[in-house]
Structures are given as structure tokens and as C-alpha cells.
Design an enzyme around this catalytic site. Structure first.
Site, PDB file in Angstrom:
ATOM      1  N   LYS A  78       3.222  32.525 -23.909  1.00 63.12           N
ATOM      2  CA  LYS A  78       3.350  31.478 -24.922  1.00 63.12           C
ATOM      3  C   LYS A  78       4.831  31.160 -25.045  1.00 63.12           C
ATOM      4  O   LYS A  78       5.581  31.859 -25.723  1.00 63.12           O
ATOM      5  CB  LYS A  78       2.785  31.969 -26.251  1.00 63.12           C
ATOM      6  CG  LYS A  78       2.157  30.891 -27.110  1.00 63.12           C
ATOM      7  CD  LYS A  78       3.093  29.787 -27.558  1.00 63.12           C
ATOM      8  CE  LYS A  78       3.973  30.165 -28.715  1.00 63.12           C
ATOM      9  NZ  LYS A  78       4.996  29.139 -29.021  1.00 63.12           N
ATOM     10  N   GLU A  92      11.779  42.312 -29.567  1.00 68.66           N
ATOM     11  CA  GLU A  92      13.222  42.179 -29.297  1.00 68.66           C
ATOM     12  C   GLU A  92      13.695  41.065 -30.209  1.00 68.66           C
ATOM     13  O   GLU A  92      13.359  39.898 -29.981  1.00 68.66           O
ATOM     14  CB  GLU A  92      13.442  41.874 -27.817  1.00 68.66           C
ATOM     15  CG  GLU A  92      14.863  42.125 -27.377  1.00 68.66           C
ATOM     16  CD  GLU A  92      15.762  40.934 -27.608  1.00 68.66           C
ATOM     17  OE1 GLU A  92      16.506  40.936 -28.622  1.00 68.66           O
ATOM     18  OE2 GLU A  92      15.731  40.002 -26.807  1.00 68.66           O
ATOM     19  N   CYS A 152      20.789  36.462 -28.631  1.00 72.85           N
ATOM     20  CA  CYS A 152      20.500  37.483 -29.629  1.00 72.85           C
ATOM     21  C   CYS A 152      21.627  38.501 -29.754  1.00 72.85           C
ATOM     22  O   CYS A 152      21.802  39.088 -30.808  1.00 72.85           O
ATOM     23  CB  CYS A 152      19.181  38.171 -29.301  1.00 72.85           C
ATOM     24  SG  CYS A 152      19.052  38.689 -27.599  1.00 72.85           S
ATOM     25  N   GLU A 192      21.703  35.914 -39.377  1.00 71.76           N
ATOM     26  CA  GLU A 192      21.893  35.432 -38.002  1.00 71.76           C
ATOM     27  C   GLU A 192      21.977  33.901 -38.010  1.00 71.76           C
ATOM     28  O   GLU A 192      21.040  33.233 -38.434  1.00 71.76           O
ATOM     29  CB  GLU A 192      20.724  35.890 -37.128  1.00 71.76           C
ATOM     30  CG  GLU A 192      20.944  35.601 -35.661  1.00 71.76           C
ATOM     31  CD  GLU A 192      19.807  36.126 -34.775  1.00 71.76           C
ATOM     32  OE1 GLU A 192      18.636  35.984 -35.160  1.00 71.76           O
ATOM     33  OE2 GLU A 192      20.118  36.676 -33.702  1.00 71.76           O
TER      34      GLU A 192
HETATM   35  P1  NAI Z   1      10.739  32.198 -33.846  1.00 70.55           P
HETATM   36  O1  NAI Z   1      10.855  33.667 -33.892  1.00 70.55           O
HETATM   37  O2  NAI Z   1       9.898  31.554 -34.882  1.00 70.55           O
HETATM   38  O3  NAI Z   1      10.203  31.734 -32.408  1.00 70.55           O
HETATM   39  C1  NAI Z   1      10.096  32.563 -31.280  1.00 70.55           C
HETATM   40  C2  NAI Z   1       8.713  32.394 -30.637  1.00 70.55           C
HETATM   41  O4  NAI Z   1       7.710  32.845 -31.547  1.00 70.55           O
HETATM   42  C3  NAI Z   1       8.341  30.947 -30.295  1.00 70.55           C
HETATM   43  O5  NAI Z   1       7.586  30.943 -29.102  1.00 70.55           O
HETATM   44  C4  NAI Z   1       7.472  30.550 -31.467  1.00 70.55           C
HETATM   45  O6  NAI Z   1       6.588  29.497 -31.149  1.00 70.55           O
HETATM   46  C5  NAI Z   1       6.713  31.837 -31.722  1.00 70.55           C
HETATM   47  N1  NAI Z   1       6.157  31.954 -33.067  1.00 70.55           N
HETATM   48  C6  NAI Z   1       6.612  31.408 -34.224  1.00 70.55           C
HETATM   49  N2  NAI Z   1       5.801  31.725 -35.243  1.00 70.55           N
HETATM   50  C7  NAI Z   1       4.809  32.496 -34.744  1.00 70.55           C
HETATM   51  C8  NAI Z   1       3.663  33.132 -35.298  1.00 70.55           C
HETATM   52  N3  NAI Z   1       3.383  33.038 -36.591  1.00 70.55           N
HETATM   53  N4  NAI Z   1       2.860  33.846 -34.486  1.00 70.55           N
HETATM   54  C9  NAI Z   1       3.136  33.961 -33.185  1.00 70.55           C
HETATM   55  N5  NAI Z   1       4.196  33.379 -32.590  1.00 70.55           N
HETATM   56  C10 NAI Z   1       5.037  32.657 -33.354  1.00 70.55           C
HETATM   57  O7  NAI Z   1      12.197  31.594 -33.878  1.00 70.55           O
HETATM   58  P2  NAI Z   1      12.661  30.143 -34.396  1.00 70.55           P
HETATM   59  O8  NAI Z   1      12.044  29.823 -35.705  1.00 70.55           O
HETATM   60  O9  NAI Z   1      12.511  29.165 -33.307  1.00 70.55           O
HETATM   61  O10 NAI Z   1      14.214  30.428 -34.639  1.00 70.55           O
HETATM   62  C11 NAI Z   1      14.711  30.845 -35.901  1.00 70.55           C
HETATM   63  C12 NAI Z   1      15.768  31.901 -35.781  1.00 70.55           C
HETATM   64  O11 NAI Z   1      15.298  33.040 -35.104  1.00 70.55           O
HETATM   65  C13 NAI Z   1      17.025  31.537 -35.009  1.00 70.55           C
HETATM   66  O12 NAI Z   1      17.906  30.809 -35.787  1.00 70.55           O
HETATM   67  C14 NAI Z   1      17.547  32.892 -34.677  1.00 70.55           C
HETATM   68  O13 NAI Z   1      18.233  33.408 -35.775  1.00 70.55           O
HETATM   69  C15 NAI Z   1      16.309  33.700 -34.417  1.00 70.55           C
HETATM   70  N6  NAI Z   1      15.968  33.789 -32.988  1.00 70.55           N
HETATM   71  C16 NAI Z   1      16.328  34.885 -32.276  1.00 70.55           C
HETATM   72  C17 NAI Z   1      16.059  34.955 -30.924  1.00 70.55           C
HETATM   73  C18 NAI Z   1      16.433  36.124 -30.091  1.00 70.55           C
HETATM   74  O14 NAI Z   1      16.703  35.972 -28.908  1.00 70.55           O
HETATM   75  N7  NAI Z   1      16.406  37.315 -30.622  1.00 70.55           N
HETATM   76  C19 NAI Z   1      15.445  33.851 -30.221  1.00 70.55           C
HETATM   77  C20 NAI Z   1      15.029  32.764 -31.063  1.00 70.55           C
HETATM   78  C21 NAI Z   1      15.311  32.753 -32.385  1.00 70.55           C
END
Ligand code: NAI
Ligand code: MG
Length: 495
Positions: free
Chosen positions: A180, A255, A291, A398
Site C-alpha cells: 500500500k 519504522e 525520518c 517532527e
Molecule cells: P502517515 O503516517 O499518515 O502515512 C504513511 C502511510 O500510512 C501512507 O501510505 C498512508 O496512506 C498510510 N496511512 C495513513 N493512515 C492510515 C491508517 N489509518 N491505516 C493504515 N495506513 C494508513 O504520514 P503522513 O500523514 O503522510 O505524514 C505526516 C507526518 O508523518 C510527516 O509530517 C512526518 O512527520 C511523518 N512521516 C514520517 C515518515 C518516516 O519516514 N518516518 C514518513 C512519512 C511521514
């Protein structure tokens, strides 16, 4: 397969073919360098996830399960070759999709994706159990079996590289997968999937369903045939996934984010530390959307002003904002509009909290001449706050952009206390020539990675993951293979 570059619209990949979303609905994918739509991706939902899970479950019970480990190794090697053959197209897709500069995608992400497949090919046929003599008449041996269908959820910042570490291990262990991608940057993952089938993986072993997190991601988390969720993304989403999967007792690996301390002592090689605190740590090609970003820059008070001056000069000389597809671009845009707004609002917050902008804080068109097409892109200039205190929200939350907070410290004890005063624990950097100090910090920093006199080094053979709110489970390295296996112990009673 002449070119992978999608045009107009791209569909899910399920059971070895392109499948339109059941609902017929799509989402726009925006090229963040220009702020314009370049592709439509599926708005997948529970129906699409069900089709993919069914295909993956069938594939798990099919010829894939009968394939010996050496067969899996050969397929992973073939996938590595296919990915290498199509590296340039995949790099181009990644640029359109999330704004990663082409130079970085070419030199870093894509070679690493195929190398990861080779690494996991090497591991696939070296999976052995143990033999345990329990008593003279009880003979026991263990088998490390796959889990079944694994759900892999990845974010938008480095889709292919993050995906590859998890997929490589999952396939090496003998699982089938449903991927996904993030709805904001799904094209590269939707495009790479057919290469696994072309390499010889049976249909249904590798499936991709694109859709929003709340809909498609959640359906994957709640699907009873998905035996594990491997996730990279935000801590908030990880908590949500934990709640939503609780009734299923589904194993999870997370992660997550970080607020990583990058600590520069006065005795460090300041030429190297200048690079290590800026273009290597946070003012990266991906505009700090990493990250492990060194987003808290701890500087010893005696060199505080000098190091900030040096960093400013280095950034002026070496950071060039531009279209991700331009080979001379060293920093791309923020990946999508909401994240751009989020970074902007944090810079505003830093000012309100009393930190002082040493440089940066320019957004979108402010970075380009008036008539530039890049004016519609989501660009943020490298930004450094001085006079930051660790208790400020900009030092605790973050931001996920090219924004770092320079925090002064006086001595080792204070540096360590500040470094660990965070809910996160993903990575850290220490710049010093003092070997005793280096060892003390390696031991006492609460983080999954400590870089001494370097920053942001990652390798597929090295375990990667967080302490504290940065998650649990590891990607990469042989250790991560265990996360995609379950151990069976077989008892044979003799005599
Ligand atoms: P997110 O954690 O919501 O998105 C990451 C993945 O999870 C995407 O594929 C998203 O569609 C999926 N996702 C979202 N809600 C979900 C749910 N309820 N159930 C299952 N899958 C779900 O991250 P978002 O909102 O795009 O970014 C927000 C913040 O998160 C960023 O500003 C950053 O601080 C952090 N982040 C950290 C990352 C890392 O590499 N550790 C990567 C992306 C975001
Ligand atoms: Mg996009």
C-alpha cells in the site's frame, strides 16, 4: 515492456495484471516541482484490498510455496536485474511523484533498490533452523516458516527504497505481499510491481493497491488474511494501526519518525561537521523529508556562532533548489501541498516561540524569478533557527522539512541530557575527535543509530529502526528477516 513511465492514469497491480479500482475512482497525483497534476492513481478501498489479499493468499498456497529457497533466491536476483534495467525510468517516476532530485534517485535510491534484492537473494537460501537435543530420546528441530500474506504500508518520502527493504526480506522468507503506497506518491511502486512478475515471480506474490491511508490502508490492517503489517510513517498513524488491529492480534513492525540530535563538539573537524550538520543531515535532496533528519543541531557554546556561519556559507554554495528532473538540482520541493503548509506553519511557530531565523524561511515563488514555472512548486529554502531551546515545540515535534534548530550546550552531560530529552529515538550524530567521548555517546544515546563523524549513513546489511516512539522492529540486515518468519519446533520421540 518498452517504457514504465505511466501516462494519464495507472491502475492497481493484482494477481499479475493491471486492475482498475472496483469503485472506478481515482486520485490526482501532483508533481510537486510544478504543483500540477501529472497522473491519476487508484482511490482503492476495501474491495480492492480484498481482491489483492485473495490473490496473495492463493499465491502463497500455490507453486510459490513449493519453490525451494534457492528458487526464491534466483527470482530475487532476476528482479534485481529487471529493476537495474529500468532504473532510469523508475528514477524519473520518483522525481515526478515526490520531488526527489534525479541526481539522488539515480545515484542513491535506484541502485540501492536493486542491490537490496541481491542482498535478500543471498539471504533466501541461508535460512536454517536449529537442532536441539532435549533428552536422549527427544529430538527437536526448528523451522523458520513464512507468515503468509504480509501487508506493507509505506510513506511518500522515499517510496522505492523504503519498500525494497521490507519486500526483499518478506519475499526471501517466502511470504507473499500486498503493498500500500502513500496516495501522494504511489506511481513508482505501482510501476515497479510488474517487474517482479516479469522476473518470474508467480502472479499474486507481489500485489499493489493504492488508496488513502484511512480507507485502503485501514482495510489492509483489518483484513484477517493479512498476517502482519510492516509500516513506515508517522507515530500517530502507527498508534491508529495498533488500535485497529488489536482484535486480530496482528504482528506489527513500525519504522516511525524522529527528532534526531546531531551533536557538534568544539574539538570536531569543523569542515566535515559543517557538511555533516547541513547537506548530509537535513538540507538533503529530499528537502529534509527523511525520518533520520538531523533536525536538532546541538552545538557546543564555544563554536556556536562560528558553526552557524560556516553552515550558512556551505548552504549558499551547495544547495540549489530546482525541478526534481533537473540534474543540477540538489534540493527538491516538499512532496505535496498539505506537507508544504505544515512546514510553513512550523517555521511560523518557531518565530512565535522566540527562536531567531538565521537563514531561510522562504516559500514557493519567493525562491525563484517572477516568471519561473517553479513558482507553483512546494519549495522551502533551507532554514535554520538559532537560539532554540529544546523545550520548544519546533524542537520536539517532527517537522519533516528542511528546517533545523540550533541548540547551544556547554558540556558533555548537558549535550547528552538534551539529546535524550525527546519522545523519539531513531538516529543521532556525534562530531568529536575524542574517542572516549565517542564511546560514551554511542552507549548512552537512546536511539537506533549513532553516527560518529558522519550522518545519515544507511546500508541494506545494517539493521535500521527506532527506540522509544520511533518504533519497533528492524528493517535491513539479517536480523530483519526474523520479523517475516514464525518458528515451528518439531518434536521427534525416539526409541
Ligand atoms: P502517515 O503516517 O499518515 O502515512 C504513511 C502511510 O500510512 C501512507 O501510505 C498512508 O496512506 C498510510 N496511512 C495513513 N493512515 C492510515 C491508517 N489509518 N491505516 C493504515 N495506513 C494508513 O504520514 P503522513 O500523514 O503522510 O505524514 C505526516 C507526518 O508523518 C510527516 O509530517 C512526518 O512527520 C511523518 N512521516 C514520517 C515518515 C518516516 O519516514 N518516518 C514518513 C512519512 C511521514
Ligand atoms: Mg505526488
Amino acid at each position: 515492456m518498452s517504457t514504465l513511465l505511466p501516462q494519464g492514469r495507472i491502475d492497481n497491480w493484482i494477481d499479475g495484471r493491471r486492475v482498475a479500482p472496483v469503485s472506478g475512482r481515482y486520485l490526482p497525483s501532483i508533481d510537486p516541482s510544478l504543483g500540477t497534476e501529472w497522473l491519476q492513481v487508484p482511490a482503492g478501498d476495501a474491495d480492492d484490498v480484498a481482491l489483492a489479499a485473495e490473490a496473495a493468499k492463493r499465491a502463497f498456497a500455490g507453486p510459490w510455496r513449493a519453490l525451494p529457497a534457492m528458487g526464491r533466491a534466483a527470482l530475487l536476483r532476476a528482479a534485481a536485474r529487471k529493476i537495474a534495467e529500468h532504473a532510469e525510468e523508475l528514477a524519473t517516476i520518483e522525481c515526478h511523484d515526490n520531488g526527489k532530485p534525479i541526481a539522488e534517485a539515480r545515484a542513491g535510491d535506484l541502485p540501492s533498490v536493486s542491490e537490496m534484492m541481491n542482498y535478500w537473494a543471498g539471504a533466501a537460501d541461508k535460512i536454517h533452523g536449529e537442532t536441539i537435543e532435549v533428552s536422549r530420546t527427544s529430538f527437536n528441530f526448528t523451522l523458520h516458516e513464512p507468515l503468509g500474506v504480509v501487508g506493507i504500508i509505506v510513506p511518500w518520502n522515499s517510496p522505492l527504497a523504503i519498500l525494497a527493504a521490507k519486500v526483499g526480506a518478506a519475499l526471501a522468507a517466502g511470504n507473499t505481499v500486498v503493498l500500500k503506497p502513500a496516495e501522494q506518491a504511489a506511481a513508482s511502486i505501482l510501476s515497479i510491481a510488474p517487474l517482479f512478475d516479469a522476473a518470474g515471480f508467480p502472479p499474486g506474490v507481489v500485489n499493489v493497491v493504492c488508496g488513502t491511508g484511512e480507507v485502503a490502508g485501514d482495510a489492509l490492517v483489518r483484513h484477517p488474511d493479512i498476517r502482519k503489517i510492516a509500516f513506515t510513517g508517522s507515530t500517530a498513524t502507527a498508534r491508529r494501526i495498533t488500535e485497529r488491529s488489536a482484535q486480530l492480534l496482528k504482528p506489527l513492525a513500525f519504522e516511525l519518525g524522529g527528532k534526531s540530535p546531531n551533536i557538534v563538539f568544539a574539538d570536531a573537524d569543523l569542515d566535515k561537521a559543517t557538511i555533516g550538520a547541513s547537506t548530509a543531515a537535513i538540507f538533503t535532496g529530499g528537502a529534509g523529508q527523511t525520518c533520520v533528519a538531523g533536525s536538532r543541531l546541538l552545538i557546543q557554546d564555544t563554536i556556536y556562532d562560528e558553526l552557524i556561519d560556516r553552515i550558512e556559507k556551505h548552504v549558499k554554495q551547495h544547495v540549489r533548489l530546482g525541478n526534481a528532473l533537473d540534474a543540477s538540482t540538489t534540493m527538491g520541493p516538499i512532496a505535496f501541498a498539505e506537507q508544504f503548509e505544515k512546514v510553513k506553519s512550523y517555521i511560523e511557530l518557531g518565530r512565535k516561540e522566540g527562536a531567531e531565523l538565521a537563514f531561510g524561511g522562504r516559500f514557493g515563488p519567493e525562491n525563484f524569478p517572477a516568471d519561473s514555472p517553479l513558482g507553483g512548486g512546494y519549495f522551502v529554502a533551507p532554514t535554520l533557527f538559532r537560539g532554540a531551546r529544546n523545550s520548544m515545540r519546533v524542537c520536539q515535534e517532527e517537522i519533516f522539512g528542511p528546517v533545523t534548530c540550533a541548540i547551544p550546550f556547554h558540556d558533555d552531560d548537558e549535550a547528552l541530557a538534551i539529546a535524550n530529552a525527546t519522545t523519539y529515538g531513531l538516529a543521532s550524530g556525534v562530531w568529536t575527535r575524542n574517542l572516549n567521548r565517542a564511546h560514551r555517546f554511542v552507549r548512552d544515546i537512546q536511539a537506533g543509530a549513532v553516527w560518529v563523524n558522519s550522518y545519515r549513513r544507511i546500508h541494506w546489511a545494517v539493521p535500521f529502526g527506532g527506540y522509544k516512539d520511533s518504533g519497533y522492529g528492524r528493517d535491513s540486515g539479517l536480523e530483519s528477516l526474523r520479523g517475516y518468519q514464525q518458528t515451528k519446533s518439531a518434536w521427534l520421540e525416539l526409541g
